[in-house]
Scaffold this active site. Structure first.
Site, PDB file in Angstrom:
ATOM      1  N   HIS A 111      12.527 -77.627 -81.900  1.00 54.63           N
ATOM      2  CA  HIS A 111      13.367 -78.999 -81.712  1.00 54.63           C
ATOM      3  C   HIS A 111      13.175 -79.712 -82.960  1.00 54.63           C
ATOM      4  O   HIS A 111      12.320 -79.211 -83.926  1.00 54.63           O
ATOM      5  CB  HIS A 111      12.448 -79.458 -80.396  1.00 54.63           C
ATOM      6  N   CYS A 138      17.919 -79.763 -83.495  1.00 58.26           N
ATOM      7  CA  CYS A 138      18.887 -81.043 -83.337  1.00 58.26           C
ATOM      8  C   CYS A 138      18.525 -81.964 -84.468  1.00 58.26           C
ATOM      9  O   CYS A 138      17.590 -81.807 -85.294  1.00 58.26           O
ATOM     10  CB  CYS A 138      18.301 -81.513 -82.018  1.00 58.26           C
TER      11      CYS A 138
END
Length: 486
Positions: free
Chosen positions: A169, A211
C-alpha cells in the site's frame, strides 16, 4: 551419394545432442537452436558485473496475501534468471504462508493456476526487522546499520546492476511498511543519492507497486543517478489488486483473498514468457502499461509512469532480471491479447477479504461474529479518518475551501518541506489515531497543510478540536494502533 553419406554422422551427432539437452528439461545455453541468432554480444556477459536485487513486501496480514506472493514470485523469476541467492535480499513479514487461513499451508501462489512461489525464498528480513531503516541500509550496503535479520546487504561494486522491486500500500509521498515509520519519498530519494555518490553500481532499475506511487518520484527524482523507475500508478490514483475471489479469473475456491497485483503480475508474467536477452526494458514498460491500464480503458486500471534516466530503458532486461535458458526460443515481446481481468482498488482489498471471510464462515459461529465485528470497526475507523481530515480542513481554511485536496502541477513535488509533512502526520495521529493503510490516502491533505504555511501549533489546535472525543478503546478488533507513520 557420397556427399550425403559424409554429412549423415554430423546430423546424427546433432540429434543426439538435442535429445540429450531436451531430456534435461531445457537446451544447453551453448547449443544454439536454428531460430536463435548467434549473437556474440548476447553470449558474452563478462562486462555485466554482478546482478543484485532488493525485493520488499511492505505489508502484513492475510488480507494482504498478494504482496508477499508478488515478492516471492519475483524471487523465483530472478533465481531462474541466474541471480544467486547471496545477491538477492528479501524483506517480507512472512506471516502468510503458514497463516491459519492459508488453505495450502507453507505455500503461496501468485496466479489462479500458478505453482508455489514460496519454496526456497530466503528469510533475510522478516517480522519486526522489515523496516524502512533496514531497507535503506540494505540498499546502501551498510551492514553495520541493519538491525536483526540475516545481515545480508547490497554489497555492489562500480560495474554492477541493481534491481529493486517493492509491493504494498502507499499514499501521496509514502510507501507502507509493516513496522512504522513508513518509507517517505524524500528519505528514499536521499538514499538513492547516497548510493550513487558511493559509486557502487553502474545502473539501477526500480519497479514500485503502490497507490499514488508516482508521487514518490514526481518532481524530486534526479535524472543523473543512472536509475530508471516505473510505478504502478501516477501521483494521484490507486493501484489495483487482481486474481480476487468472485472476479474473473478467480482464484481456487478455497482462497478468500486476492493473489496478486495488476502491475506486478503484468511485469512478472511478461518476464516469464519472453527471452530477456532480446526484450528491452522499454518493451516491457509498454506491455505493462497497456495491461495495467486495462487496455487503455482505465476502468479498474491505472497509469504506469516512468521517472529518472530514460536512456536505460533501451537496454535488455537480462541485465537486471537475468536470463532463463528455457526462454531462449520464445518470441520477441508482443502486446498480449486484450483480455480485461477483474481488479479491486488496493484500499478496498481488505474489505473484500473480510466480506468473503464473513460469507464463508458458518452461521452462528464465533468466527462469523468476530469477522463482522472487524468489518464493522474497519469501516467505522475509515469514516472517522475521513471525517476528521475534512473537519480539520474546515477549521483551518473555512467550509468553502477545498485546499487539502488540491493537486499540484505535474513536475512539482508533493510538498516543499518533507519534515513538515512528517510533523503534521504525527500531530494528526497523536490526536486522531493511526492512519492505517487506508488513511495513507490523506497524505496529500497533510502536505497541503504544509504548503499553505500552517504552523504545527495551529495543526495541534485543529486536530484537538476535530478529534477531542476520539478513543482508542472503541476499536478492540480493528488494528487502528500501528505506531506512528512518521
Amino acid at each position: 551419394m557420397a556427399k550425403s553419406c559424409y554429412f549423415r554422422p554430423a546430423l546424427l551427432l546433432l540429434l543426439v545432442l538435442l535429445v540429450h539437452a531436451e531430456s534435461r528439461g531445457r537446451f544447453e545455453p551453448k547449443i544454439l537452436m536454428p531460430t536463435e541468432e548467434a549473437n556474440p554480444a548476447d553470449q558474452d556477459e563478462d562486462g555485466v558485473g554482478t546482478r543484485w536485487a532488493v525485493l520488499v513486501a511492505g505489508s502484513s496480514g492475510y488480507g494482504n496475501y498478494r504482496h508477499q506472493a508478488d515478492v516471492c514470485h519475483a524471487y523465483q523469476i530472478l533465481r531462474k534468471g541466474g541471480l544467486k541467492e547471496e545477491n538477492i535480499v528479501v524483506l517480507m513479514y512472512d506471516d502468510i504462508a503458514n497463516h491459519p487461513l492459508n488453505p495450502r499451508p507453507g505455500t503461496l501462489i501468485n496466479h489462479p493456476d500458478g505453482d508455489d512461489v514460496y519454496a526456497g525464498v530466503p528469510k533475510d528480513y522478516t517480522g519486526s526487522s522489515v523496516t524502512a531503516a533496514n531497507f535503506y541500509a540494505v540498499l546502501l550496503g551498510d551492514q553495520k546499520a541493519v538491525k536483526g535479520g540475516s545481515g545480508k546487504v547490497i554489497a555492489s561494486k562500480p560495474n554492477d546492476h541493481i534491481f529493486v522491486y517493492y509491493a504494498d500500500h502507499g499514499g501521496p509521498g509514502v510507501l507502507g511498511m509493516p513496522n512504522t515509520p513508513h518509507i517517505y519519498a524524500a528519505d528514499f530519494i536521499e538514499t538513492l543519492k547516497k548510493k550513487h555518490a558511493s559509486g557502487t553500481y553502474k545502473e539501477m532499475v526500480i519497479y514500485v507497486e503502490a497507490c499514488e506511487s508516482g508521487s514518490i518520484f514526481e518532481g524530486i527524482m534526479p535524472k543523473d543517478l543512472n536509475i530508471y523507475v516505473t510505478t504502478a500508478s501516477n501521483a494521484q490514483e490507486s493501484s489495483y489488486g487482481t486474481y480476487c475471489p468472485g472476479m474473473n479469473p478467480s482464484p481456487p475456491s478455497e482462497y478468500i483473498t486476492c493473489l496478486g497485483d495488476l502491475y506486478s503480475v503484468a511485469w512478472m508474467e511478461d518476464s516469464e514468457t519472453h527471452n530477456l536477452k532480446k526484450e528491452t526494458i522499454k518493451q516491457q514498460y509498454h506491455t505493462v502499461k497497456m495491461r495495467t491500464s486495462n487496455y487503455n480503458t482505465y476502468s479498474g486500471g491505472s497509469h504506469v509512469m516512468e521517472y529518472g534516466n530514460n536512456s536505460i530503458k533501451s537496454e535488455k532486461l537480462y541485465l537486471y532480471q537475468g536470463f532463463d535458458p528455457a526462454t531462449v526460443n520464445l518470441p520477441l515481446n508482443e502486446l498480449p491479447v486484450k483480455s480485461k481481468i477483474g481488479v479491486v482498488n488496493q484500499r478496498d482489498a481488505d474489505l473484500l477479504f473480510l466480506w468473503h471471510m464473513y460469507r464463508t464462515s458458518e452461521d452462528g459461529s464465533r468466527k462469523k461474529d468476530d469477522t463482522l465485528k472487524e468489518l464493522t470497526e474497519t469501516t467505522r475507523h475509515r469514516k472517522h479518518l475521513d471525517a476528521s481530515v475534512e473537519l480539520i480542513a474546515t477549521i483551518l481554511f473555512g467550509p468553502t475551501m477545498n485546499v487539502l485536496n488540491l493537486v499540484r502541477e505535474p513536475g512539482l513535488p508533493l510538498v516543499d518541506d518533507w519534515e513538515c509533512l512528517k510533523s503534521m502526520v504525527r500531530v494528526f495521529e497523536e490526536h486522531c489515531g493511526s492512519l492505517t493503510q487506508y488513511g495513507m490516502k490523506h497524505m496529500r491533505a497533510f502536505a497541503n497543510v504544509c504548503n499553505n504555511g500552517v504552523s504545527k501549533e495551529l495543526m495541534e489546535e485543529a486536530s484537538t478540536a476535530a478529534c477531542g472525543g476520539y478513543s482508542e478503546a472503541r476499536y478492540t478488533v480493528h488494528p487502528s494502533i500501528l505506531g506512528y507513520s512518521a
